[in-house]
Design a protein around this motif. Structure first.
Motif, PDB file in Angstrom:
ATOM      1  N   THR A 182       0.278  13.160  31.880  1.00 21.62           N
ATOM      2  CA  THR A 182      -0.308  11.818  32.007  1.00 21.62           C
ATOM      3  C   THR A 182      -1.437  11.625  31.008  1.00 21.62           C
ATOM      4  O   THR A 182      -1.558  10.563  30.380  1.00 21.62           O
ATOM      5  N   ALA A 183      -2.297  12.644  30.854  1.00 20.53           N
ATOM      6  CA  ALA A 183      -3.401  12.555  29.896  1.00 20.53           C
ATOM      7  C   ALA A 183      -2.877  12.327  28.481  1.00 20.53           C
ATOM      8  O   ALA A 183      -3.411  11.495  27.730  1.00 20.53           O
ATOM      9  N   LEU A 184      -1.829  13.048  28.113  1.00 14.56           N
ATOM     10  CA  LEU A 184      -1.242  12.875  26.787  1.00 14.56           C
ATOM     11  C   LEU A 184      -0.645  11.483  26.628  1.00 14.56           C
ATOM     12  O   LEU A 184      -0.820  10.832  25.590  1.00 14.56           O
ATOM     13  N   LYS A 185       0.014  11.016  27.667  1.00 14.69           N
ATOM     14  CA  LYS A 185       0.670   9.709  27.606  1.00 14.69           C
ATOM     15  C   LYS A 185      -0.326   8.589  27.385  1.00 14.69           C
ATOM     16  O   LYS A 185      -0.071   7.660  26.606  1.00 14.69           O
ATOM     17  N   VAL A 186      -1.471   8.657  28.053  1.00 13.24           N
ATOM     18  CA  VAL A 186      -2.468   7.578  27.938  1.00 13.24           C
ATOM     19  C   VAL A 186      -3.492   7.868  26.843  1.00 13.24           C
ATOM     20  O   VAL A 186      -4.353   7.035  26.564  1.00 13.24           O
ATOM     21  N   GLY A 187      -3.432   9.064  26.248  1.00  7.82           N
ATOM     22  CA  GLY A 187      -4.310   9.381  25.132  1.00  7.82           C
ATOM     23  C   GLY A 187      -5.729   9.730  25.501  1.00  7.82           C
ATOM     24  O   GLY A 187      -6.652   9.489  24.714  1.00  7.82           O
ATOM     25  N   THR A 188      -5.931  10.290  26.681  1.00  6.48           N
ATOM     26  CA  THR A 188      -7.286  10.664  27.098  1.00  6.48           C
ATOM     27  C   THR A 188      -7.432  12.172  27.123  1.00  6.48           C
ATOM     28  O   THR A 188      -6.444  12.910  27.195  1.00  6.48           O
ATOM     29  N   TYR A 191      -0.220  21.019  24.579  1.00  4.97           N
ATOM     30  CA  TYR A 191      -0.675  19.633  24.454  1.00  4.97           C
ATOM     31  C   TYR A 191      -1.639  19.401  23.290  1.00  4.97           C
ATOM     32  O   TYR A 191      -1.849  18.254  22.886  1.00  4.97           O
ATOM     33  N   ASN A 192      -2.238  20.475  22.760  1.00  2.37           N
ATOM     34  CA  ASN A 192      -3.124  20.325  21.606  1.00  2.37           C
ATOM     35  C   ASN A 192      -2.405  20.610  20.292  1.00  2.37           C
ATOM     36  O   ASN A 192      -3.031  20.596  19.232  1.00  2.37           O
ATOM     37  N   ALA A 193      -1.113  20.882  20.361  1.00  4.41           N
ATOM     38  CA  ALA A 193      -0.347  21.196  19.155  1.00  4.41           C
ATOM     39  C   ALA A 193      -0.348  20.006  18.192  1.00  4.41           C
ATOM     40  O   ALA A 193      -0.310  18.841  18.619  1.00  4.41           O
ATOM     41  N   LYS A 194      -0.385  20.301  16.919  1.00  2.00           N
ATOM     42  CA  LYS A 194      -0.454  19.235  15.906  1.00  2.00           C
ATOM     43  C   LYS A 194       0.727  18.283  15.987  1.00  2.00           C
ATOM     44  O   LYS A 194       0.577  17.081  15.760  1.00  2.00           O
ATOM     45  N   GLY A 195       1.884  18.800  16.292  1.00  2.00           N
ATOM     46  CA  GLY A 195       3.049  17.936  16.367  1.00  2.00           C
ATOM     47  C   GLY A 195       3.103  17.076  17.611  1.00  2.00           C
ATOM     48  O   GLY A 195       3.936  16.184  17.726  1.00  2.00           O
ATOM     49  N   VAL A 196       2.185  17.339  18.543  1.00  2.07           N
ATOM     50  CA  VAL A 196       2.168  16.614  19.816  1.00  2.07           C
ATOM     51  C   VAL A 196       1.048  15.585  19.850  1.00  2.07           C
ATOM     52  O   VAL A 196       1.205  14.477  20.354  1.00  2.07           O
ATOM     53  N   SER A 197      -0.111  15.950  19.299  1.00  3.75           N
ATOM     54  CA  SER A 197      -1.283  15.069  19.357  1.00  3.75           C
ATOM     55  C   SER A 197      -2.112  15.242  18.094  1.00  3.75           C
ATOM     56  O   SER A 197      -2.072  16.291  17.439  1.00  3.75           O
ATOM     57  N   ASP A 198      -2.875  14.191  17.752  1.00  3.99           N
ATOM     58  CA  ASP A 198      -3.767  14.293  16.593  1.00  3.99           C
ATOM     59  C   ASP A 198      -5.180  14.684  16.995  1.00  3.99           C
ATOM     60  O   ASP A 198      -6.101  14.663  16.176  1.00  3.99           O
ATOM     61  N   LYS A 199      -5.357  15.056  18.273  1.00  9.33           N
ATOM     62  CA  LYS A 199      -6.665  15.466  18.779  1.00  9.33           C
ATOM     63  C   LYS A 199      -6.459  16.438  19.938  1.00  9.33           C
ATOM     64  O   LYS A 199      -5.361  16.501  20.513  1.00  9.33           O
TER      65      LYS A 199
END
Length: 290
Positions: free
Chosen positions: A55-61, A87-95
């Motif tokens: 959920t955190a990844l989906k909403v970007g928080t 969830y912190n992987a570069k291919g998954v999120s930019d932060k």
């Protein structure tokens, strides 16, 4: 020579029963090995954590996972490290979506922080950390005395201050050289630590509005620090404990009792409020005629 980061990444609590069942003697690792029932409970906990992280990844928080007493912390770290790699992987999120919390009154906090950061570099994922001083001083010392262990808490308050400030500097400096995003939450009511963090920002020309660093204080405490940070463009947050009164109050009292910065800051705030009330009262009174 064994590479600790590489070796530890291949293990999980689920592997311990098979490893320790072949041990000739019962040692610390055997005593720490979970039972089948405990493994099932851990699996349920991991499943719930993954749902929250999704959920955190989906909403970007960001999702900041708190620290606990040292006897619980290895299990928490195991969960957080697994979540960070996904969830912190570069291919998954930019932060960094997942932050771990480091209690800087612990003697091993710097070593753990450096190891975890190096792990993120090794496996190429973003790194997020919340730094606190810690709120279990009395119980940690009592537990150590009871078990006959050396206290995990720094010997002096100044050692804790130095550890906190050095850890802040370490992460801020790494944020300027790492190819991954490195983010830090300075969760502190200590004015000197905030000022030292700002000095490092200025020293390395780090924009105060960048996600690299933010500051946080408990809601209703050290508002003079939070308001000043916010008014000068720094990212300042208020932490709001949520729950039933009989559950939340012991949490707040424990932190007020074991964190001298909160207690000292409350006295300072009270003096500032009294001074402001006096100032407003004087302004509202009619001027005496000559």
């Amino acid at each position: 020579k064994v590479d600790y980061i590489a070796w530890s990444s291949t293990l999980s609590p689920h592997d311990l029963p098979a490893i320790t069942s072949n041990c000739s003697q019962i040692g610390p690792l055997s005593l720490a090995t979970p039972t089948q029932e405990e493994i099932e409970l851990m699996e349920a906990m991991f499943a719930r954590a993954y749902d929250i992280a999704d959920t955190a990844l989906k909403v970007g928080t960001r999702l900041l996972i708190d620290a606990e007493q040292t006897k619980f912390q290895p299990a928490i770290d195991s969960l957080v490290l697994e979540l960070q790699r996904k969830y912190n992987a570069k291919g998954v999120s930019d932060k960094p979506i997942i932050y771990n919390t480091y209690q800087c009154y612990l003697k091993d906090s710097t070593e753990r922080l450096i190891t975890d950061f190096e792990r993120s570099e090794r496996f190429d994922y973003h790194f997020g950390a919340k730094l606190v001083r810690g709120a279990y001083m009395e119980s940690e010392k009592h537990e150590a005395d009871l078990m006959g262990f050396e206290s995990p808490i720094h010997d002096t308050l100044q050692d804790t201050h130095d550890c906190y400030n050095n850890n802040v500097r370490f992460l801020l400096e790494k944020s300027t050289t790492s190819s991954n995003a490195v983010e830090l939450m300075c969760a502190t009511h200590n004015q000197e630590s905030i000022e030292k963090a700002i000095d490092v920002l200025n020293e390395h020309d780090i924009d105060r509005k960048t996600p690299v660093v933010c500051f946080a204080q408990l809601y209703g405490m050290s508002d003079n620090l939070s308001n000043n940070l916010g008014s000068h463009g720094y990212r300042a947050y208020k932490y709001v404990p949520y729950g039933k009164v009989h559950e939340v109050m012991p949490y707040l009292l424990r932190r007020a009792r074991e964190n001298s910065s909160i207690a000292g800051g409350a006295k300072q705030e009270l003096r500032m409020i009294k001074d402001e009330l006096k100032r407003r009262t004087r302004q509202s009174l009619p001027l005496a005629s000559n």
